[in-house]
Design an enzyme around this catalytic site. Structure first.
Site: not given
Length: 220
Positions: A7, A9
């Site tokens: 991922d 953020d």
């Protein structure tokens, strides 16, 4: 080959300042009360239209998404790499995996393609990821579509892949796709919400060992 999917953020970069500022701009433009910071961060990881609908169910979602994107793009253009700084240890971990002949790197993010491309350019990460899955082309997390596409593009079996993220959406997406999930505690969801993770780590120094352990168990 093995595939490590990150991922972005809250996992690789700390973008919460710009996320909150852009969300503030969207709510002010629509003259709606701004949700608490914790509530805003709780939706990070969802595709923007889904996140906005959750935060402002009675708002003009389309308008708010456009305002958010414009504010975020302005901050990114103004601040460059400082807009979303890499977490300590992130670059070293990426370089470690990039240097392994048996590992490929990928990204599965709620960001748009434009946003991810800009971030990768700002941090000099071109060529690092063999697969980049973004919100433009998939249902929102935790739907497994992003991971399924990443596996197909990389040519890697689910048993040889792992998803690394900071939100319950990342963990649930991994489980839905049938791959291992490693939660990280330095991001935007509390560790208590990462219950679907196969393991949880507190810093990048512990990450590679945790991933190797999971892969070892998968092949016992």
């Amino acid at each position: 080959m093995r595939l490590v999917i990150f991922d972005v953020d809250g996992t690789l970069v700390d973008s919460q300042g710009d996320i909150v500022a852009s969300m503030t701009a969207a709510f002010e433009d629509s003259q709606l009360p701004l949700p608490p910071r914790a509530k805003i961060l709780s939706i990070v990881g969802l595709s923007l239209d889904v996140a906005m609908a959750e935060l402002a169910p009675k708002g003009d979602t389309g308008r708010m998404v456009r305002t958010y994107k414009a504010a975020y793009a302005h901050l990114r253009a103004t601040k460059g790499a400082a807009s979303s700084p890499l977490y300590p240890g992130a670059r070293e971990t990426l370089d470690h995996y990039a240097g392994r002949s048996d590992v490929l790197l990928g990204v599965a993010t709620g960001k748009s393609k434009r946003g991810l491309d800009s971030l990768i350019e700002a941090h000099g990460l071109e060529g690092m990821f063999v697969t980049r899955q973004v919100a433009d082309f998939h249902p929102s997390k935790p739907h497994p579509s992003m991971i399924e596409a990443a596996l197909e593009e990389a040519g890697v079996a689910p048993s040889n892949a792992v998803m690394i993220g900071d939100t319950r959406f990342d963990m649930e997406m991994a489980v839905n796709a049938g791959i291992a999930a490693v939660g990280v505690t330095w991001g935007y969801h509390p560790a208590a919400e990462l219950g679907a993770a196969h393991c949880v780590v507190d810093d990048f120094a512990a990450l590679t060992g945790a991933v190797d352990t999971l892969w070892g168990r998968a092949h016992e």
